[in-house]
Every structure is written in C-alpha cells, then in structure tokens.
Design an enzyme around this catalytic site. Sequence first.
Site, PDB file in Angstrom:
ATOM      1  N   GLU A 156     -16.103   8.514  -3.307  1.00 44.85           N
ATOM      2  CA  GLU A 156     -16.512   9.088  -2.012  1.00 44.85           C
ATOM      3  C   GLU A 156     -15.273   9.331  -1.150  1.00 44.85           C
ATOM      4  O   GLU A 156     -14.285   8.604  -1.274  1.00 44.85           O
ATOM      5  CB  GLU A 156     -17.513   8.164  -1.312  1.00 44.85           C
ATOM      6  N   LEU A 158     -15.450   9.729   2.506  1.00 40.69           N
ATOM      7  CA  LEU A 158     -16.137   9.783   3.799  1.00 40.69           C
ATOM      8  C   LEU A 158     -15.323   9.069   4.865  1.00 40.69           C
ATOM      9  O   LEU A 158     -14.961   7.918   4.691  1.00 40.69           O
ATOM     10  CB  LEU A 158     -17.504   9.093   3.695  1.00 40.69           C
ATOM     11  N   GLU A 160     -15.286   7.358   8.499  1.00 43.31           N
ATOM     12  CA  GLU A 160     -16.235   6.837   9.483  1.00 43.31           C
ATOM     13  C   GLU A 160     -16.211   7.745  10.705  1.00 43.31           C
ATOM     14  O   GLU A 160     -15.151   8.195  11.124  1.00 43.31           O
ATOM     15  CB  GLU A 160     -15.852   5.408   9.886  1.00 43.31           C
ATOM     16  N   GLY A 275      -6.063   0.709  10.072  1.00 42.51           N
ATOM     17  CA  GLY A 275      -6.986  -0.390   9.817  1.00 42.51           C
ATOM     18  C   GLY A 275      -8.244   0.158   9.171  1.00 42.51           C
ATOM     19  O   GLY A 275      -8.210   1.214   8.537  1.00 42.51           O
ATOM     20  N   CYS A 278     -11.122   0.655   4.546  1.00 40.79           N
ATOM     21  CA  CYS A 278     -10.679   1.362   3.333  1.00 40.79           C
ATOM     22  C   CYS A 278      -9.172   1.369   3.121  1.00 40.79           C
ATOM     23  O   CYS A 278      -8.696   0.888   2.102  1.00 40.79           O
ATOM     24  CB  CYS A 278     -11.204   2.789   3.364  1.00 40.79           C
ATOM     25  N   LYS A 281      -7.393  -2.082   2.420  1.00 41.73           N
ATOM     26  CA  LYS A 281      -7.942  -2.685   1.198  1.00 41.73           C
ATOM     27  C   LYS A 281      -7.551  -1.886  -0.045  1.00 41.73           C
ATOM     28  O   LYS A 281      -7.173  -2.446  -1.073  1.00 41.73           O
ATOM     29  CB  LYS A 281      -9.473  -2.735   1.338  1.00 41.73           C
TER      30      LYS A 281
HETATM   31  C1  UGA Z   1     -10.489   6.670   5.249  1.00 48.34           C
HETATM   32  C2  UGA Z   1     -10.120   8.075   4.709  1.00 48.34           C
HETATM   33  O1  UGA Z   1      -9.643   8.906   5.766  1.00 48.34           O
HETATM   34  C3  UGA Z   1     -11.311   8.752   4.053  1.00 48.34           C
HETATM   35  O2  UGA Z   1     -10.908   9.990   3.476  1.00 48.34           O
HETATM   36  C4  UGA Z   1     -11.854   7.817   2.957  1.00 48.34           C
HETATM   37  O3  UGA Z   1     -12.963   8.377   2.296  1.00 48.34           O
HETATM   38  C5  UGA Z   1     -12.267   6.506   3.597  1.00 48.34           C
HETATM   39  O4  UGA Z   1     -11.104   5.912   4.208  1.00 48.34           O
HETATM   40  C6  UGA Z   1     -12.814   5.620   2.516  1.00 48.34           C
HETATM   41  O5  UGA Z   1     -12.072   5.249   1.589  1.00 48.34           O
HETATM   42  O6  UGA Z   1     -14.028   5.399   2.497  1.00 48.34           O
HETATM   43  P1  UGA Z   1     -11.608   5.787   7.529  1.00 48.34           P
HETATM   44  O7  UGA Z   1     -11.478   4.395   7.004  1.00 48.34           O
HETATM   45  O8  UGA Z   1     -12.852   6.190   8.222  1.00 48.34           O
HETATM   46  O9  UGA Z   1     -11.405   6.862   6.340  1.00 48.34           O
HETATM   47  O10 UGA Z   1     -10.362   5.931   8.513  1.00 48.34           O
HETATM   48  P2  UGA Z   1      -9.341   7.089   8.979  1.00 48.34           P
HETATM   49  O11 UGA Z   1      -9.998   8.026   9.904  1.00 48.34           O
HETATM   50  O12 UGA Z   1      -8.629   7.664   7.803  1.00 48.34           O
HETATM   51  O13 UGA Z   1      -8.307   6.196   9.825  1.00 48.34           O
HETATM   52  C7  UGA Z   1      -7.644   5.074   9.225  1.00 48.34           C
HETATM   53  C8  UGA Z   1      -6.690   4.396  10.174  1.00 48.34           C
HETATM   54  O14 UGA Z   1      -5.496   5.154  10.293  1.00 48.34           O
HETATM   55  C9  UGA Z   1      -7.205   4.185  11.592  1.00 48.34           C
HETATM   56  O15 UGA Z   1      -6.882   2.871  11.995  1.00 48.34           O
HETATM   57  C10 UGA Z   1      -6.447   5.233  12.411  1.00 48.34           C
HETATM   58  O16 UGA Z   1      -6.287   4.857  13.746  1.00 48.34           O
HETATM   59  C11 UGA Z   1      -5.123   5.287  11.661  1.00 48.34           C
HETATM   60  N1  UGA Z   1      -4.364   6.566  11.806  1.00 48.34           N
HETATM   61  C12 UGA Z   1      -4.882   7.733  11.354  1.00 48.34           C
HETATM   62  C13 UGA Z   1      -3.086   6.558  12.386  1.00 48.34           C
HETATM   63  O17 UGA Z   1      -2.573   5.491  12.790  1.00 48.34           O
HETATM   64  N2  UGA Z   1      -2.383   7.733  12.473  1.00 48.34           N
HETATM   65  C14 UGA Z   1      -2.886   8.905  12.033  1.00 48.34           C
HETATM   66  O18 UGA Z   1      -2.185   9.946  12.150  1.00 48.34           O
HETATM   67  C15 UGA Z   1      -4.166   8.908  11.464  1.00 48.34           C
END
Ligand code: UGA
Length: 458
Positions: A156, A158, A160, A275, A278, A281
């Site tokens: 997946e 996805l 959040e 954080g 996903c 981990k």
């Molecule tokens: C992430 C991936 O983006 C999805 O493609 C993946 O499917 C999902 O994990 C999963 O494995 O299920 P998500 O955990 O919702 O999605 O989080 P992100 O939106 O990617 O953000 C992750 C972290 O990175 C957040 O803490 C965000 O604040 C940080 N971030 C993001 C930054 O510090 N800088 C950025 O430029 C982008």
Amino acid sequence: MRVAVIGAGYVGLVTGVGLATVGHDVTCVEINASRVAAINAGHSPLHEPGLTERLRGVLAAGRFRAVSALPPAVRAAQVILICVGTPSAPTGEIDLQAVQGAAQQIGQALRQVQGYRVVVVKSTVIPGTTEDIVGPAVWAAAGQGPEDIGLAMNPEFLREGHALSDFLEPDRIVVGAIDERAAGVMRELYAPFNAPLIVTNPRTAEMIKYTSNALLATLISFSNQIAAICEATPDVDVEAVMDAVHMDRRLTPVIDGQPVQPGVLTYLRAGAGFGGSCLPKDVKALRAYARAVNAPTELLDAVLAINDQRPRHLISLAEHALGSLTGRTVAVLGLTFKPGTDDLRDSPALRVVELLQEAGAHVRSYDPMITPDNAVQHGLLIGANGDGIDVCASVREALTDADAALITTGWRDFASLDWSEMASVMRMPIVVDGRRILDGARGLEGVTHLKIGYRAKS
Ligand code: UGA
C-alpha cells in the site's frame, strides 16, 4: 469480485471501503468487536478525510460490511487481503505474529474448499515473507498448494490524511504474484483503476514498498542535514536554497511551458524530523533486513541518526536563546507527527516534550487534534508537574507565561495567528519554528523568531 479483507485497521478499512467504492463486494474481518459495531453503524474509527462518507455510501449500497468471524468471509471470497499490523520489535525487525496468525486461519478456513482464490499480503513485510512464510503457512493449513490457492504481494502507498484519495487515484499499483494465474486475478481486482499496474514477483513488490519509504526518509534527513549546514552559515536560508533546488526540471516538471510545483510533497523540507507509523519503522526494518543478509547499511544508519538528532536540535535552539532550560516554562505547539492527523505514533513532538522535561523545563502543549478531554484516549499521560504532559485547550493558554514556544508540527493554524498578540501573553517572546511555517506570519516584529535552517548575520 468478492473480497475478504483481514484486519480493519488503517490499511484494511481504507482498502476495503476503496474496493467497495469501485464496485467490489467486500467483507472486512476484524477481531475487535466494538470496532466491527462502529464500522457497521457507519462510524469510521479513524480520523481520515472522506472516509466516513464513503463508508456510509458502501454500507448503504450493500457492498461492504465488517464481521468478527473469519472462516465464512474467507470461504466466500475470490481474493483475500491480509491487512494486519507488522509492529517493530526493539531490534527494528518486524513482528510477523499477526501475519502468520492470519495466514494460518485463512488456510484452515479453506480446508476442503474448492475453487481457485488468491491470498494477498498487503501488510508491509520484508522481502521473502510472502513466498517463504505466508504461502507455506496457508498451503499447509489448507492441505492444498499454489495451484489451488494463489499468492500475491500488493503493497500500500497510503498517506495518512490522504489515504482514500491515494487509494482511489494511485500513482501506481504494484502486484508481486507467484504466477500468471494469480496475477490475472489481481489484474481483474484492479481493473476499475486508472493507474499503471506493475506486475512483478512478490520479493520485488516487498522491496518496492520499503524502498519507497526509505527514499522519502532519506530526502528528509538530507534536507535536515543541509539545514544544519545553513544554520552554521550566517544569512543562508535553507528554504531559499531548497526553493531553488526544486526548480530543477527533474523535481519540478515543465508541462505546457509551466513549471508544476510539487511544493512540500517533495520531502525536501527541513524540520523536526520524520515520524508516524511508517517511515521510522520501515527504515529500521529495511536496515535490520540488510544486516541480516550482510548488505551495507551506512546510508540508512545516517538517515536514522540524523532523524534521531532533530528533536534535540530544536531544543538546542531554545537553549541558545534562554540559557538553561531548568525551571523554564516552554510551550510545545503541535503533538501529532504531521498536520492533518490525530496520530501520535513516533511523533518527533513527543520526543521534544520528553527531552524538555528531562532538561528540567515545565512543558505546556497544544495541538488542534489533541484536547484535554481526548488526550488520555490518545494514550497520553496527563500531568502538570512533569509526570505527564500538560495539554492545553488553546494556543493562548499554552503560551501564557511561557519563556519560549517550539513549533513541532506544521499545523497551518499556527501560521495564521497574530503573533504580536500571542507574544503579549508570553513571559519572553521567543519562538522556535521547527517546521518553517511562520515565514510571513503577522506580528512577528517584536518576537525573537528562531528558524530551523537559518541564522541571521550577527
Ligand atoms: C508515508 C508515505 O508518505 C506513504 O507513501 C506510505 O504509503 C505510508 O508512509 C505508509 O507506509 O503507509 P505517512 O506516514 O502518512 O505516509 O507520512 P508522510 O506524509 O510521508 O510524512 C512522514 C513524516 O515526514 C512526517 O512526520 C512529516 O512531518 C515529515 N516530513 C515530510 C518532513 O519532515 N519533511 C518533508 O518534506 C515531508
């Protein structure tokens, strides 16, 4: 097609509702009885935009339901999707207990049942798991082989806060199938979707998932390292640097003569670190797997080490302005791991709170999604004396008499505040912008505004 989804957690529920939306008949199997009842009553247990509406739509159309009993749902299905959790063990390896349990129960349910069907692993698992662990467990329990029960891995992607739209309008669909027959069933399942379908073997599909998240994490740690270099170089702003870097056509494609700016989604934004459930981990699991197969890990080691330092770095900016933090009152703005969610899992903000408390500061926090009423339900320990988190009902309350404020989650709400008004209730108007969202905000003139990735010329 008739589909059974094992596990109505984040991935399972979004996948189930998504597949029902495009016309499949879906049964979600979930062991938590109150979750089953809530879902069938049209209440999404997850905070995810649009999910409740879609859930109600597919329930009303009779194409979706949640149940507690696995065997009837599995026996009736042509495709069975395993969507159970794969939590991290302290070593970083994933815990496969739930996946193995599901595989065994599916196999037992299919004992002496005729008719070809495909078991699909959607849970994030390391390369080899689907073929070496899940398949054999299903076949052994069913007393059948791959010619009767097909096997595939379908990761997946996805995010959040965007999970439903990511499911319904995916960039790509990846299917790792053990043979052409299983691949054919997966092609039929995803026929209603308008997206490139990549058909490969299960190991490659498993690796694609980890590599996707490891790349995003690497980009973020790269940006955070560049930010640290910028901070050591007066008058160089990481935001200006990254804006210009973005203009490379390989990052900002030019379509019909116009640059198409992907904005923050390029993962080149410096901040308090990544954080969530996903990225941390998955990078740890990929590293543990690489170690186990004697492959190099130095880049992944650095990605994780840089990320671990971010909360401490944010605090050092406040410390630089205030001197010692002992006895100081510090407001932490934002608790969730990113804006647009109520998820606190592996949130850098919680680590910031912990480190501030260890340094002897009194911490007051505010988050638009975490209120004094629901904080305990979100697993937080509440307490105003350093034995838990002091959760405030408003930004103003958190800032009242604070010696400094740290922005730890990039909620837009913080950018739209009038900071001269906010500063008037603080004991000292010091704000550390750990997510770079205050540039251009109102009333910052009288505020000591410290930013990640920038130090003014002295
Ligand atoms: C992430 C991936 O983006 C999805 O493609 C993946 O499917 C999902 O994990 C999963 O494995 O299920 P998500 O955990 O919702 O999605 O989080 P992100 O939106 O990617 O953000 C992750 C972290 O990175 C957040 O803490 C965000 O604040 C940080 N971030 C993001 C930054 O510090 N800088 C950025 O430029 C982008």
